[in-house]
Write a protein that holds these residues in place. Structure first.
Motif, PDB file in Angstrom:
ATOM      1  N   SER A  53       0.836  -1.203   0.000  1.00 15.78           N
ATOM      2  CA  SER A  53       0.000   0.000   0.000  1.00 15.78           C
ATOM      3  C   SER A  53       0.869   1.250   0.000  1.00 15.78           C
ATOM      4  CB  SER A  53      -0.916   0.010   1.230  1.00 15.78           C
ATOM      5  OG  SER A  53      -1.825  -1.074   1.196  1.00 15.78           O
ATOM      6  N   HIS A  54       0.472   2.210  -0.790  1.00 18.40           N
ATOM      7  CA  HIS A  54       1.193   3.477  -0.885  1.00 18.40           C
ATOM      8  C   HIS A  54       0.174   4.603  -0.706  1.00 18.40           C
ATOM      9  CE1 HIS A  54       4.523   1.282  -3.038  1.00 18.40           C
ATOM     10  NE2 HIS A  54       3.489   0.554  -3.412  1.00 18.40           N
ATOM     11  N   ASP A  55       0.599   5.702  -0.132  1.00 19.73           N
ATOM     12  CA  ASP A  55      -0.248   6.887  -0.020  1.00 19.73           C
ATOM     13  C   ASP A  55       0.411   8.020  -0.780  1.00 19.73           C
ATOM     14  OD1 ASP A  55      -2.582   6.442   2.073  1.00 19.73           O
ATOM     15  OD2 ASP A  55      -0.815   5.340   2.765  1.00 19.73           O
ATOM     16  N   ARG A 163      -1.544   6.160   8.354  1.00 18.44           N
ATOM     17  CA  ARG A 163      -1.602   6.678   6.982  1.00 18.44           C
ATOM     18  C   ARG A 163      -2.497   7.908   6.907  1.00 18.44           C
ATOM     19  NH1 ARG A 163      -2.218   1.211   5.547  1.00 18.44           N
ATOM     20  NH2 ARG A 163      -4.365   1.574   4.903  1.00 18.44           N
ATOM     21  N   ARG A 164      -3.631   7.838   7.578  1.00 20.89           N
ATOM     22  CA  ARG A 164      -4.554   8.972   7.545  1.00 20.89           C
ATOM     23  C   ARG A 164      -3.916  10.211   8.168  1.00 20.89           C
ATOM     24  NH1 ARG A 164      -8.194   6.660   9.949  1.00 20.89           N
ATOM     25  NH2 ARG A 164      -9.355   5.938   8.128  1.00 20.89           N
ATOM     26  N   ARG A 165      -3.276  10.018   9.299  1.00 27.41           N
ATOM     27  CA  ARG A 165      -2.640  11.151   9.968  1.00 27.41           C
ATOM     28  C   ARG A 165      -1.532  11.757   9.113  1.00 27.41           C
ATOM     29  NH1 ARG A 165      -2.226   8.748  16.152  1.00 27.41           N
ATOM     30  NH2 ARG A 165      -4.071   9.809  16.972  1.00 27.41           N
ATOM     31  N   ALA A 166      -0.731  10.911   8.493  1.00 29.12           N
ATOM     32  CA  ALA A 166       0.376  11.400   7.671  1.00 29.12           C
ATOM     33  C   ALA A 166      -0.132  12.167   6.459  1.00 29.12           C
ATOM     34  CB  ALA A 166       1.254  10.236   7.229  1.00 29.12           C
ATOM     35  N   VAL A 167      -1.144  11.629   5.802  1.00 31.71           N
ATOM     36  CA  VAL A 167      -1.685  12.280   4.607  1.00 31.71           C
ATOM     37  C   VAL A 167      -2.330  13.610   4.961  1.00 31.71           C
ATOM     38  CG1 VAL A 167      -3.483  12.130   2.848  1.00 31.71           C
ATOM     39  CG2 VAL A 167      -1.983  10.178   3.263  1.00 31.71           C
ATOM     40  N   GLU A 168      -3.114  13.635   6.020  1.00 33.43           N
ATOM     41  CA  GLU A 168      -3.759  14.883   6.418  1.00 33.43           C
ATOM     42  C   GLU A 168      -2.722  15.928   6.823  1.00 33.43           C
ATOM     43  OE1 GLU A 168      -6.478  13.664   9.446  1.00 33.43           O
ATOM     44  OE2 GLU A 168      -8.020  12.998   8.006  1.00 33.43           O
ATOM     45  N   ALA A 169      -1.656  15.473   7.472  1.00 31.17           N
ATOM     46  CA  ALA A 169      -0.583  16.397   7.847  1.00 31.17           C
ATOM     47  C   ALA A 169       0.118  16.938   6.614  1.00 31.17           C
ATOM     48  CB  ALA A 169       0.416  15.693   8.761  1.00 31.17           C
ATOM     49  N   PHE A 201       5.235   9.755   9.627  1.00 31.47           N
ATOM     50  CA  PHE A 201       5.222  10.532   8.381  1.00 31.47           C
ATOM     51  C   PHE A 201       6.242   9.971   7.401  1.00 31.47           C
ATOM     52  CE2 PHE A 201       5.950  14.012   5.489  1.00 31.47           C
ATOM     53  CZ  PHE A 201       4.738  14.698   5.413  1.00 31.47           C
ATOM     54  N   SER A 202       7.446   9.703   7.894  1.00 31.09           N
ATOM     55  CA  SER A 202       8.508   9.179   7.037  1.00 31.09           C
ATOM     56  C   SER A 202       8.169   7.789   6.517  1.00 31.09           C
ATOM     57  CB  SER A 202       9.832   9.141   7.804  1.00 31.09           C
ATOM     58  OG  SER A 202      10.189  10.426   8.259  1.00 31.09           O
ATOM     59  N   SER A 203       7.549   6.983   7.353  1.00 32.92           N
ATOM     60  CA  SER A 203       7.207   5.616   6.950  1.00 32.92           C
ATOM     61  C   SER A 203       6.130   5.610   5.876  1.00 32.92           C
ATOM     62  CB  SER A 203       6.721   4.812   8.167  1.00 32.92           C
ATOM     63  OG  SER A 203       7.754   4.644   9.110  1.00 32.92           O
ATOM     64  N   VAL A 204       5.163   6.507   5.993  1.00 33.99           N
ATOM     65  CA  VAL A 204       4.041   6.530   5.046  1.00 33.99           C
ATOM     66  C   VAL A 204       4.426   7.181   3.725  1.00 33.99           C
ATOM     67  CG1 VAL A 204       1.731   7.464   4.604  1.00 33.99           C
ATOM     68  CG2 VAL A 204       2.282   6.497   6.845  1.00 33.99           C
ATOM     69  N   LEU A 205       5.092   8.322   3.786  1.00 33.66           N
ATOM     70  CA  LEU A 205       5.312   9.119   2.580  1.00 33.66           C
ATOM     71  C   LEU A 205       6.728   9.056   2.022  1.00 33.66           C
ATOM     72  CD1 LEU A 205       3.184  12.248   3.522  1.00 33.66           C
ATOM     73  CD2 LEU A 205       2.545  10.279   2.119  1.00 33.66           C
ATOM     74  N   GLY A 206       7.660   8.438   2.749  1.00 36.67           N
ATOM     75  CA  GLY A 206       8.997   8.253   2.207  1.00 36.67           C
ATOM     76  C   GLY A 206       9.913   9.446   2.332  1.00 36.67           C
ATOM     77  N   VAL A 207       9.438  10.520   2.941  1.00 31.47           N
ATOM     78  CA  VAL A 207      10.246  11.708   3.188  1.00 31.47           C
ATOM     79  C   VAL A 207       9.915  12.212   4.586  1.00 31.47           C
ATOM     80  CG1 VAL A 207      10.468  12.448   0.789  1.00 31.47           C
ATOM     81  CG2 VAL A 207       8.485  13.183   2.126  1.00 31.47           C
ATOM     82  N   THR A 208      10.826  12.988   5.174  1.00 26.15           N
ATOM     83  CA  THR A 208      10.541  13.565   6.483  1.00 26.15           C
ATOM     84  C   THR A 208       9.614  14.774   6.314  1.00 26.15           C
ATOM     85  OG1 THR A 208      12.369  15.159   6.457  1.00 26.15           O
ATOM     86  CG2 THR A 208      12.859  12.903   7.221  1.00 26.15           C
ATOM     87  N   PRO A 209       8.974  15.233   7.385  1.00 26.50           N
ATOM     88  CA  PRO A 209       8.111  16.419   7.276  1.00 26.50           C
ATOM     89  C   PRO A 209       8.863  17.642   6.744  1.00 26.50           C
ATOM     90  CG  PRO A 209       7.671  15.271   9.327  1.00 26.50           C
ATOM     91  CD  PRO A 209       8.878  14.616   8.719  1.00 26.50           C
ATOM     92  N   HIS A 210      10.103  17.834   7.207  1.00 29.41           N
ATOM     93  CA  HIS A 210      10.858  18.995   6.741  1.00 29.41           C
ATOM     94  C   HIS A 210      11.214  18.867   5.263  1.00 29.41           C
ATOM     95  CE1 HIS A 210      13.235  22.591   7.076  1.00 29.41           C
ATOM     96  NE2 HIS A 210      14.298  21.981   6.595  1.00 29.41           N
ATOM     97  N   GLN A 211      11.553  17.662   4.830  1.00 24.32           N
ATOM     98  CA  GLN A 211      11.831  17.456   3.405  1.00 24.32           C
ATOM     99  C   GLN A 211      10.595  17.762   2.574  1.00 24.32           C
ATOM    100  OE1 GLN A 211      13.219  13.371   3.664  1.00 24.32           O
ATOM    101  NE2 GLN A 211      15.291  13.974   3.062  1.00 24.32           N
ATOM    102  N   TYR A 212       9.438  17.313   3.061  1.00 28.25           N
ATOM    103  CA  TYR A 212       8.204  17.579   2.315  1.00 28.25           C
ATOM    104  C   TYR A 212       7.898  19.072   2.281  1.00 28.25           C
ATOM    105  CZ  TYR A 212       3.481  17.279   0.559  1.00 28.25           C
ATOM    106  OH  TYR A 212       2.353  17.443  -0.215  1.00 28.25           O
TER     107      TYR A 212
END
Length: 280
Positions: A53-55, A163-169, A201-212
């Motif tokens: 699964s990917h988000d 996943r939901r928390r990471a995507v909404e963030a 966040f890093s686990s779900v999206l593959g980047v850290t919050p600051h990178q994003y």
């Protein structure tokens, strides 16, 4: 799902996709008919393929591989918008038929690819003199370079709640990327501790919050540079960079060219990107 064909050539088709699906709608199995790259420009969706699964959020890429079955879901937000490139085999062979690049499924929001995605959108909107087919070649070759270099990361298995928390963030960060955002600010939006938020966040999206955050700013900057003649300094401050030299350095590292040259390329100076990628 609505789609509009923006360009059709013997080796490439470019389409605009807009999905209005809402959480709870029953998903269905689809099949990739050809090699493709879809740039997510708005919204979010889940992508389930080969047991993983990917988000995807704004700036992510969905990579299609012929014959691969997949399912798209909308568990977090309503709908998404994508600019999609569909490639014929002969074009794929030209840019580099590396299986690992086309089997990766998705890429996180990578700066090297996002700036080209925004350039493509500017071209689709009539704001750039570079053709969509030209950008299609560029983004396909850049994808192969990035994936083969090992810089693309696959998301780890996490819970649906994570996943939901990471995507909404991510959606919140992208909408507020012009502001100063600290890790604690984003964690507060997700209602978890900064330590837990960084991990999920890093686990779900593959980047850290600051990178994003930085890549969201670069993505918005790329669009502004392609769209109008606003001074580069104003673009830098508008998207959230507080230091011009830092913006120029960061943008150059992502795009391979300076902000000014990126703007010139968007206005028709094709040689800039041709030289950058070694095209003829």
């Amino acid at each position: 799902m609505s789609s509009t064909t923006l360009l059709q050539r013997p080796t490439m088709t470019v389409s605009d996709f807009r999905c209005s699906a809402v959480p709870g709608e029953k998903p269905f199995v689809e099949v990739h008919r050809c090699h493709s790259i879809s740039f997510v420009r708005k919204g979010s969706f889940g992508y389930h393929c080969r047991g993983k699964s990917h988000d995807l959020v704004a700036g992510s890429l969905l990579i299609g591989n012929p014959g691969t079955e997949f399912v798209c879901t909308h568990d977090h937000v309503c709908g998404d918008e994508c600019l999609s490139f569909f490639f014929e085999p002969e074009l794929v062979e030209t840019v580099g038929d590396r299986a690992e690049a086309w089997e990766v499924g998705t890429t996180p929001p990578l700066a090297e690819l996002m700036v080209l995605g925004e350039l493509a959108q500017a071209s689709a909107d009539g704001q750039s003199d570079i053709g969509l087919d030209e950008i299609g070649h560029l983004i396909a070759q850049r994808l192969v370079e990035v994936v083969v270099s090992g810089r693309s990361k696959k998301p780890a298995k996490v819970t649906a709640r994570d996943r939901r928390r990471a995507v909404e963030a991510a959606l919140w960060i992208d909408a507020n990327s012009h502001r100063e955002i600290e890790l604690e600010d984003a964690a507060r939006q997700a209602e978890v501790s900064p330590f837990h938020f960084l991990r999920l966040f890093s686990s779900v999206l593959g980047v850290t919050p600051h990178q994003y955050l930085l890549r969201s700013r670069l993505r918005h900057a790329a669009r502004q540079l392609a769209d109008d003649d606003k001074p580069v300094t104003d673009v830098a401050y508008d998207v959230g960079f507080n230091d011009l030299s830092n913006f120029v350095r960061t943008f150059h590292r992502a795009a391979g060219v300076s902000p000014l040259k990126f703007r010139q390329a968007s206005r028709g100076m094709r040689k800039i990107f041709q030289e950058r990628l070694g095209l003829n």
